[in-house]
Design a protein around this motif. Structure first.
Motif, PDB file in Angstrom:
ATOM      1  N   GLN A  82       6.385 -14.223   9.517  1.00 17.39           N
ATOM      2  CA  GLN A  82       6.399 -14.202  10.987  1.00 17.39           C
ATOM      3  C   GLN A  82       5.076 -14.724  11.561  1.00 17.39           C
ATOM      4  O   GLN A  82       5.070 -15.447  12.555  1.00 17.39           O
ATOM      5  CB  GLN A  82       6.669 -12.779  11.459  1.00 17.39           C
ATOM      6  CG  GLN A  82       7.164 -12.747  12.893  1.00 17.39           C
ATOM      7  CD  GLN A  82       7.175 -11.352  13.452  1.00 17.39           C
ATOM      8  OE1 GLN A  82       6.216 -10.599  13.273  1.00 17.39           O
ATOM      9  NE2 GLN A  82       8.259 -10.992  14.096  1.00 17.39           N
ATOM     10  N   PHE A  83       3.991 -14.352  10.892  1.00 21.60           N
ATOM     11  CA  PHE A  83       2.674 -14.854  11.339  1.00 21.60           C
ATOM     12  C   PHE A  83       2.669 -16.378  11.361  1.00 21.60           C
ATOM     13  O   PHE A  83       2.165 -17.008  12.294  1.00 21.60           O
ATOM     14  CB  PHE A  83       1.567 -14.364  10.382  1.00 21.60           C
ATOM     15  CG  PHE A  83       1.078 -12.964  10.670  1.00 21.60           C
ATOM     16  CD1 PHE A  83       1.804 -12.090  11.453  1.00 21.60           C
ATOM     17  CD2 PHE A  83      -0.135 -12.518  10.145  1.00 21.60           C
ATOM     18  CE1 PHE A  83       1.350 -10.791  11.705  1.00 21.60           C
ATOM     19  CE2 PHE A  83      -0.600 -11.241  10.395  1.00 21.60           C
ATOM     20  CZ  PHE A  83       0.144 -10.369  11.176  1.00 21.60           C
ATOM     21  N   PRO A 107      -6.481  -3.515   0.160  1.00 22.51           N
ATOM     22  CA  PRO A 107      -7.872  -3.639  -0.303  1.00 22.51           C
ATOM     23  C   PRO A 107      -7.972  -4.177  -1.736  1.00 22.51           C
ATOM     24  O   PRO A 107      -8.891  -4.924  -2.039  1.00 22.51           O
ATOM     25  CB  PRO A 107      -8.393  -2.209  -0.226  1.00 22.51           C
ATOM     26  CG  PRO A 107      -7.529  -1.544   0.781  1.00 22.51           C
ATOM     27  CD  PRO A 107      -6.182  -2.177   0.661  1.00 22.51           C
ATOM     28  N   ALA A 144       0.824  -1.201   0.000  1.00 20.38           N
ATOM     29  CA  ALA A 144       0.000   0.000   0.000  1.00 20.38           C
ATOM     30  C   ALA A 144       0.861   1.256   0.000  1.00 20.38           C
ATOM     31  O   ALA A 144       0.590   2.222  -0.720  1.00 20.38           O
ATOM     32  CB  ALA A 144      -0.921  -0.014   1.207  1.00 20.38           C
ATOM     33  N   ALA A 145       1.914   1.192   0.785  1.00 17.75           N
ATOM     34  CA  ALA A 145       2.771   2.365   0.938  1.00 17.75           C
ATOM     35  C   ALA A 145       3.442   2.740  -0.381  1.00 17.75           C
ATOM     36  O   ALA A 145       3.525   3.918  -0.743  1.00 17.75           O
ATOM     37  CB  ALA A 145       3.829   2.084   2.011  1.00 17.75           C
ATOM     38  N   GLN A 196       0.858   4.393  -2.825  1.00 16.54           N
ATOM     39  CA  GLN A 196       0.431   5.765  -2.510  1.00 16.54           C
ATOM     40  C   GLN A 196       1.570   6.747  -2.686  1.00 16.54           C
ATOM     41  O   GLN A 196       1.380   7.864  -3.126  1.00 16.54           O
ATOM     42  CB  GLN A 196      -0.229   5.841  -1.135  1.00 16.54           C
ATOM     43  CG  GLN A 196       0.554   5.380   0.058  1.00 16.54           C
ATOM     44  CD  GLN A 196       1.427   6.466   0.634  1.00 16.54           C
ATOM     45  OE1 GLN A 196       1.220   7.653   0.331  1.00 16.54           O
ATOM     46  NE2 GLN A 196       2.416   6.070   1.411  1.00 16.54           N
ATOM     47  N   ASN A 241      -3.116  -7.041   4.062  1.00 19.81           N
ATOM     48  CA  ASN A 241      -3.710  -5.716   4.291  1.00 19.81           C
ATOM     49  C   ASN A 241      -3.568  -4.858   3.037  1.00 19.81           C
ATOM     50  O   ASN A 241      -2.782  -3.920   2.988  1.00 19.81           O
ATOM     51  CB  ASN A 241      -3.034  -5.040   5.481  1.00 19.81           C
ATOM     52  CG  ASN A 241      -3.613  -3.667   5.776  1.00 19.81           C
ATOM     53  OD1 ASN A 241      -4.804  -3.445   5.576  1.00 19.81           O
ATOM     54  ND2 ASN A 241      -2.768  -2.747   6.218  1.00 19.81           N
ATOM     55  N   THR A 273       1.139  -6.662   6.344  1.00 13.40           N
ATOM     56  CA  THR A 273       1.439  -5.561   5.445  1.00 13.40           C
ATOM     57  C   THR A 273       2.643  -5.864   4.570  1.00 13.40           C
ATOM     58  O   THR A 273       2.814  -5.259   3.524  1.00 13.40           O
ATOM     59  CB  THR A 273       1.674  -4.281   6.280  1.00 13.40           C
ATOM     60  OG1 THR A 273       0.553  -4.105   7.140  1.00 13.40           O
ATOM     61  CG2 THR A 273       1.814  -3.057   5.411  1.00 13.40           C
ATOM     62  N   TRP A 319     -12.878  -1.147   4.157  1.00 12.44           N
ATOM     63  CA  TRP A 319     -11.681  -1.871   4.645  1.00 12.44           C
ATOM     64  C   TRP A 319     -11.201  -1.277   5.969  1.00 12.44           C
ATOM     65  O   TRP A 319     -10.843  -1.989   6.903  1.00 12.44           O
ATOM     66  CB  TRP A 319     -10.583  -1.820   3.580  1.00 12.44           C
ATOM     67  CG  TRP A 319      -9.425  -2.738   3.900  1.00 12.44           C
ATOM     68  CD1 TRP A 319      -8.266  -2.401   4.509  1.00 12.44           C
ATOM     69  CD2 TRP A 319      -9.338  -4.130   3.609  1.00 12.44           C
ATOM     70  NE1 TRP A 319      -7.441  -3.488   4.635  1.00 12.44           N
ATOM     71  CE2 TRP A 319      -8.083  -4.580   4.081  1.00 12.44           C
ATOM     72  CE3 TRP A 319     -10.196  -5.054   2.992  1.00 12.44           C
ATOM     73  CZ2 TRP A 319      -7.657  -5.896   3.948  1.00 12.44           C
ATOM     74  CZ3 TRP A 319      -9.759  -6.359   2.862  1.00 12.44           C
ATOM     75  CH2 TRP A 319      -8.512  -6.778   3.345  1.00 12.44           C
ATOM     76  N   LEU A 368     -10.767  -3.067   9.498  1.00 13.79           N
ATOM     77  CA  LEU A 368      -9.555  -3.057  10.343  1.00 13.79           C
ATOM     78  C   LEU A 368      -9.876  -2.652  11.778  1.00 13.79           C
ATOM     79  O   LEU A 368      -9.316  -3.181  12.725  1.00 13.79           O
ATOM     80  CB  LEU A 368      -8.525  -2.070   9.777  1.00 13.79           C
ATOM     81  CG  LEU A 368      -7.730  -2.500   8.564  1.00 13.79           C
ATOM     82  CD1 LEU A 368      -6.764  -1.376   8.168  1.00 13.79           C
ATOM     83  CD2 LEU A 368      -6.928  -3.772   8.850  1.00 13.79           C
ATOM     84  N   ALA A 406      -6.673 -13.519  12.750  1.00  9.35           N
ATOM     85  CA  ALA A 406      -5.553 -13.362  13.680  1.00  9.35           C
ATOM     86  C   ALA A 406      -4.731 -12.127  13.356  1.00  9.35           C
ATOM     87  O   ALA A 406      -4.012 -11.612  14.202  1.00  9.35           O
ATOM     88  CB  ALA A 406      -4.670 -14.593  13.636  1.00  9.35           C
ATOM     89  N   GLN A 448       6.401 -10.060   7.321  1.00 11.92           N
ATOM     90  CA  GLN A 448       5.398 -10.117   8.391  1.00 11.92           C
ATOM     91  C   GLN A 448       4.524 -11.366   8.238  1.00 11.92           C
ATOM     92  O   GLN A 448       4.190 -12.033   9.228  1.00 11.92           O
ATOM     93  CB  GLN A 448       4.537  -8.854   8.348  1.00 11.92           C
ATOM     94  CG  GLN A 448       3.864  -8.563   9.670  1.00 11.92           C
ATOM     95  CD  GLN A 448       3.004  -7.307   9.628  1.00 11.92           C
ATOM     96  OE1 GLN A 448       2.839  -6.688   8.567  1.00 11.92           O
ATOM     97  NE2 GLN A 448       2.481  -6.925  10.762  1.00 11.92           N
TER      98      GLN A 448
END
Lengths: 418, 753
Positions: free
Chosen positions: A260-261, A202, A67-68, A71, A200, A253, A412, A416, A249, A257
């Motif tokens: 790690q989940f 949309p 996302a970052a 944008q 994460n 992003t 979305w 969250l 859970a 990550q």
């Protein structure tokens, strides 16, 4: 990369390099700095060093989250020269005039690009996925819009692509049968309450959720690639209810990550990207990348030229784009499960075992290394979902920015925070 | 080491005690460790709760931060952004603080994730304002500016329009524009995304109208082309604004919101982890407490066990062994040397004691054997003496008997004198032999006192009569002092022995007194209901005894002075025998003497009173008349004795005498004839006296005869043997006429009765 490895790689590809880069450097006198913005998925240090060595230019990678990165690219086209991400960001970037057209004539291997990008079908009998198939957003039409009609100006360079689904840890969930029992519906299955993760984003996560809701028989979509407001409302009411029951859970992003989940057993199954699956396996976590019977969520990598890049930077950008299709990067990226748009050029640079495993869906005849140099495929393993053709013949939907993207964005946000 | 334990009770006891000390020390150390563990747990508990509070506070701040960001999204207020940044800096600082205190790996991972989220959040905050401004400029400045210019142009055209149709056309354009502006505003500011279609529709509608106007002659082409540009520009800026909105909201509502949510989720994880840790600490502390409890229980049980073990050890290993040894010793003391001695194979102190017991037993056995040996030898001596008395008395009897017979024949005075010397010497020899025998009998413990009723004054008178002639012949006065009339009871006395003592003392007194007197006296010194204490004393005016000689005076074969033996003769046994006899009578012979002044010998005896006056026998040497009529059988193997006895009977005018040489012959004679009295020797060839007596008593014509034993054996056991065989009386050889008369008078008495 140490010096010896660096030289070894150079030697191995000397012939290719000589063939590929006969064109003399016009801007060789001052070293050009190319700024590439994208995600961890393709912005890998080995590629950067290799490209710098072969192209004689300075390259700066700026890897960000999905996302970052979008944008930032859309709002600040000056902050990058090349943008590497997914096809669903094209409409945003194009509408925001953050990118400029790419001339196909300057793309050396344009003719080698396979039909998937150009027509939306890798093979004629393949299912065409819902949403923005790459052919729908590739060509720049005379009126400045993006369309299917072929043109010598394209919005992006077709390069890496893949199909995504969800990964599940067979330590907790019994091994399913590809295309038969494996289903998107698992993501909303109450059996896995509290152990489900979603990406994460949309433009991506909403399709995983929609496919799951449809597979569970909770709702249907007229066009899953372009949902109506009512459909979005219905979908999110299902998701919010699930979330409030503690079904999810987490929302990841970035790929690390997501790993790690899995690693911390925070999730048993979740939306995943292929490198995440490989990384998990590299850590000894038995993750199967599902082949859902409903079909995959496909994505197409896009390499875009900033609307603000001109001159030497632009030439370097074209060189970098051509380098990407010159074989080595395709062979390299195959090791994390990604396909390249002109695979035949990469095939000679891959071992037979690699080619058979990654592209042909055959059992690995030896242990295969991932992009990180660690074993990611054990001898005898078969790629989840089978061959390149088999996988790309089963596309449910392409990652897409829908017309009601803005609306889904708000929903979305509610999801969250619900 | 083991050897030390085996060989020392002290080591064993110390070993067990040190086992106690060791086990209690162990328990103490474990308990101390547990207490320390609990202490640490409590500290950890405190630490963990502090950390948790810290994390929860940070999380609260993050939630507030995200809320403020939402507020900022509405207003774009700088003050709120300043607040956001301050809050952010404080969160970061606090997270660093948390990071410093939470060092465990499980926390570490979460904290690292939190830090990366915060860093990313910070990066996003940095671009938040510019994103907001881009969007705000497009929505509040760029788009309104284009709209303003378009409206001005439209108004100008409307006012300058000359025809009604023109006015209507511009008016419609103006209304379309307002509609477009309104829809764009609703889309961008009010999130009315459904207006997207109307906006597209409005833009194309405006373009069509302009095209139409452009074709009309009256229109100002400059204005129209400017409006066309403005519409295109408006479209482009709207799309940019839409994207700017998306950029801003994906930053705030997707990226930052997800980070905030993820941060909360991590904070929850951290809290859960902390709770888990708290629970762990709690359960471990509980476990530790339980462990402590069970250790205490076990150690108490173990201690009891040890105590039992110790007591059992003491009981089995020490007390019982001591008891066994004690028992063994007790049995040894009572003379049972067969008692077993256990535990002698032990090497410790008790083993030593046990070995000592073994040694004690061995010594006791030896001692006992020695005693038996000694007793045997004493018995042998007694038997020897008995034999000797028999062997000596028998010829002596013969000698004296024949001397008496010879005196009654026609002899010259010289022969008569020589015969008197023989008789005197024989008697002296008999006295000496009797003394030696008496002493031996006393020492062998064979003397038994024979208490019979006796008149003390008669006894005194008889004694006086024995010595009065001797005293007179030496020119000495012999006085007696009898008991007063009041004390003339009959006393139970061994008359023979008492007389023997008195005669001995008087004999000595007369012997050692050259002039003066000898006095025998008896006085009553105490009287009880049944007993009287009498003092007998013999006082002389003789040579006396030196003080140093008094010590050995009562020893056998000793006289006060060796020269005395030479001067006065005697065996030296008299006092010794008297002393020993008195000891049997539970009395003691006392002496007071001064050399040259004389001596006083005295003793006190306690005598029982007797009521049996009848028992007193007439002691005269007169034979009952009817005795001469008795049929008498004499059983004697020794021819000399036969002659002596026969002569004695003849002297008593007893003629009806039959002789048998041995027991067998006597039995045969008794089968044929009925004898009134049988004199039976004990030791004979063919058949001895007791055996013959038994047969005669069983069945014979003489089975009721009065059988009197004749024997040289003076031992009490011999007398018992004879009586047991059925004999009625007992006479010792050499037989004296006086004793024979007494025995025959008894027969006469029993006949009368």
């Amino acid at each position: 990369m140490d010096r010896r490895k660096f030289l070894g790689v150079l030697g191995a590809t000397a012939t290719t390099s000589a063939l590929a880069f006969k064109v003399p450097y016009v801007f060789a006198r001052t070293k050009t700095k190319l700024r590439v913005m994208g995600t961890h998925v393709t912005l890998q240090e080995e590629l950067r060093l290799r490209a710098m060595a072969e192209l004689g230019i300075d390259i700066e990678f700026e890897p960000l989250g999905s996302a970052a990165v979008l944008q930032k690219a859309a709002a600040e086209p000056k902050s990058f020269d090349l943008y590497e991400q997914w096809s669903d960001s094209i409409r945003i970037l194009w509408q925001a005039q953050a990118i400029q057209p790419i001339e196909t004539e300057r793309i050396k291997y344009w003719n080698e690009i396979n039909p998937l990008t150009k027509t939306g079908k890798l093979v004629p009998e393949a299912k065409i996925g819902a949403g923005d198939a790459p052919n729908k957003i590739l060509h720049i039409q005379p009126d400045g819009t993006l369309g299917t009609k072929e043109s010598n100006m394209v919005s992006f360079l077709p390069y890496v692509h893949n199909v995504d689904s969800f990964g599940y840890n067979t330590h907790f969930i019994p091994q399913g049968e590809p295309y038969v029992s494996e289903s998107w519906g698992w993501l909303l299955d109450s059996r896995f309450k509290g152990k489900v993760g979603l990406v994460n984003a949309p433009t991506i996560g909403i399709f995983d959720a929609a496919l799951a809701a449809q597979a569970q028989g909770l709702m249907t979509f007229k066009d899953i690639g372009n949902m109506s407001m009512e459909e979005i409302d219905q979908l999110f009411s299902i998701l919010v209810a699930k979330k409030q029951q503690g079904h999810f859970a987490g929302f990841w992003t970035s790929v690390p990550q997501s790993v790690q989940f899995m690693e911390t057993d925070r999730v048993y199954l979740q939306s995943m990207f292929s490198p995440g699956v490989s990384a998990c396996r590299g850590k000894g976590i038995p993750v199967t990348y599902a082949s859902p019977k409903e079909g995959y969520r496909a994505w197409h990598g896009v390499m875009c030229l900033s609307s603000q890049t001109q001159g030497a930077q632009k030439d370097a950008a074209y060189e970098y784009m051509n380098w990407w299709l010159s074989g080595y990067p395709g062979a390299f990226i195959a090791r994390q499960g990604y396909y390249i748009s002109n695979p035949e050029r990469s095939k000679p640079l891959m071992t037979k075992s690699e080619w058979d495993y990654w592209y042909e869906g055959l059992p690995a005849t030896e242990n295969l290394l991932g992009t990180d140099g660690k074993v990611s495929v054990l001898k005898g393993q078969v790629r989840d979902g089978g061959s390149y053709v088999k996988r790309f013949s089963n596309i449910a939907v392409w990652n897409t920015v829908m017309d009601l993207y803005d609306y889904s964005l708000d929903r979305w946000y509610e999801l969250l925070n619900s | 080491m083991w050897h030390v334990f085996k060989s020392s009770l002290t080591a064993k006891v110390l070993g067990i005690l040190s086992l106690f000390v060791f086990s209690f020390s162990g328990v103490y150390l474990i308990l101390q460790a547990n207490v320390r563990f609990i202490e640490t747990s409590v500290k950890e508990l405190e630490q963990v709760s502090n950390k948790t509070i810290l994390v929860l506070e940070v999380n609260k701040d993050i939630v507030e931060l995200q809320r403020d960001v939402s507020v900022y999204s509405q207003s774009g207020n700088d003050a709120i952004f300043t607040k956001i940044m301050n809050n952010y800096d404080s969160i970061k600082a606090r997270l660093l603080l948390t990071d410093a205190v939470l060092s465990q790996p499980s926390y570490r991972q979460i904290i690292d994730s939190m830090k990366s989220i915060i860093d990313r959040y910070g990066d996003n905050l940095k671009v938040l304002v510019s994103r907001y401004q881009i969007k705000e400029v497009l929505i509040t400045e760029t788009l309104p500016a284009i709209a303003e210019e378009a409206r001005t142009l439209l108004n100008n055209e409307l006012s300058s329009a000359s025809t009604l149709s023109q006015k209507v056309m511009w008016n419609e354009m103006k209304s379309d524009w307002f509609e477009l502006e309104r829809n764009v505003n609703l889309f961008l500011n009010k999130k009315d995304y459904a207006k997207q279609g109307k906006i597209t529709q409005g833009l194309s509608s405006l373009a069509i109208r302009l095209e139409r106007l452009n074709q009309s002659e009256v229109a100002h082409h400059e204005t129209i082309s400017r409006l066309e540009e403005l519409i295109k520009d408006f479209d482009k800026k709207f799309k940019q604004a839409k994207q700017a909105n998306r950029n801003y909201f994906s930053l705030v509502n997707v990226v930052m919101a997800a980070d905030s949510v993820e941060f909360s989720s991590l904070a929850n994880q951290l809290t859960n982890l902390a709770l888990e840790q708290l629970n762990n600490i709690k359960s471990e502390s509980t476990k530790s407490v339980e462990a402590t409890n069970s250790i205490l229980t076990y150690s108490a049980t173990f201690s009891i066990f040890l105590v039992c073990l110790f007591v059992t050890f003491f009981h089995i290993h020490i007390i019982r062994v001591i008891r066994r040894l004690t028992h063994s010793f007790q049995r040894f003391i009572t003379g049972d040397l067969s008692a077993t001695i256990s535990d002698s194979n032990r090497t410790d102190e008790l083993g030593v004691l046990s070995k000592a017991a073994s040694r004690f037993r061995e010594m006791s056995v030896q001692l006992s054997e020695a005693r038996v040996l000694a007793e045997n030898s004493a018995k042998a001596k007694s038997e020897f003496l008995a034999n000797m008395s028999h062997e000596i008395r028998t010829p002596m009897n013969g000698v004296l008997g024949v001397v008496n017979l010879l005196k009654k024949t026609q002899l010259t005075q010289d022969q008569r004198d020589m015969l008197d010397i023989i008789a005197s010497s024989g008697k002296t020899l008999l006295v000496i032999i009797n003394d030696i025998l008496d002493l031996s009998k006393i020492e062998a413990g064979k003397i038994e006192l024979d208490y019979v009723p006796c008149n003390i004054n008669v006894l005194i008178k008889e004694t006086h009569s024995v010595f009065v002639e001797l005293a007179e012949s030496k020119g000495i006065v012999f006085n007696i002092e009898s008991l007063p009339q009041a004390a003339q009871h009959h006393y139970l006395v061994d008359e023979t022995r008492l007389k023997q003592i008195l005669m001995n003392l008087i004999g000595n007194a007369i012997k050692f007194t050259e002039s003066g007197s000898v006095t025998l006296s008896v006085i009553l010194i105490d009287e009880q209901q049944d007993t009287c204490t009498l003092r007998f004393s013999v006082l002389d005016t003789g040579i006396g005894i030196a003080e140093e000689s008094l010590q050995t005076l009562f020893d056998a074969f000793s006289q006060a002075d060796n020269s005395i033996t030479r001067r006065y003769g005697g065996t030296g046994l008299g006092l010794s025998i008297s002393g020993k006899l008195l000891k049997l009578m539970k009395s003691e012979l006392q002496v007071q003497s001064q050399l040259g002044q004389g001596s006083l010998f005295y003793f006190d005896v306690v005598l029982s009173l007797s009521d049996d006056v009848e028992a007193e026998l007439d002691n005269q040497d007169v034979l009952d008349t009817n005795v001469s009529l008795l049929d008498i059988l004499i059983v004697e193997d020794n021819p000399v004795n036969r002659i002596v006895i026969t002569a004695m009977f003849k002297a008593l005018s007893i003629d009806r005498i039959t002789i048998a040489e041995h027991g067998q012959k006597a039995v045969e004679l008794c089968e044929q004839q009925c004898f009134d009295v049988i004199f039976m020797d004990m030791q004979m060839p063919v058949m001895d006296g007791p055996s013959a007596t038994k047969i005669i008593r069983e069945h014979s014509q003489s089975q009721h005869a009065h059988i009197i034993a004749l024997t040289a054996n003076v031992l009490e056991s011999d007398k018992e043997t004879c009586l047991a065989a059925g004999m009625n009386d007992f006479l010792t050889k050499p037989i004296e006429q006086h004793a024979l008369i007494t025995a025959l008078n008894k027969v006469s008495l029993s006949e009368k009765n």
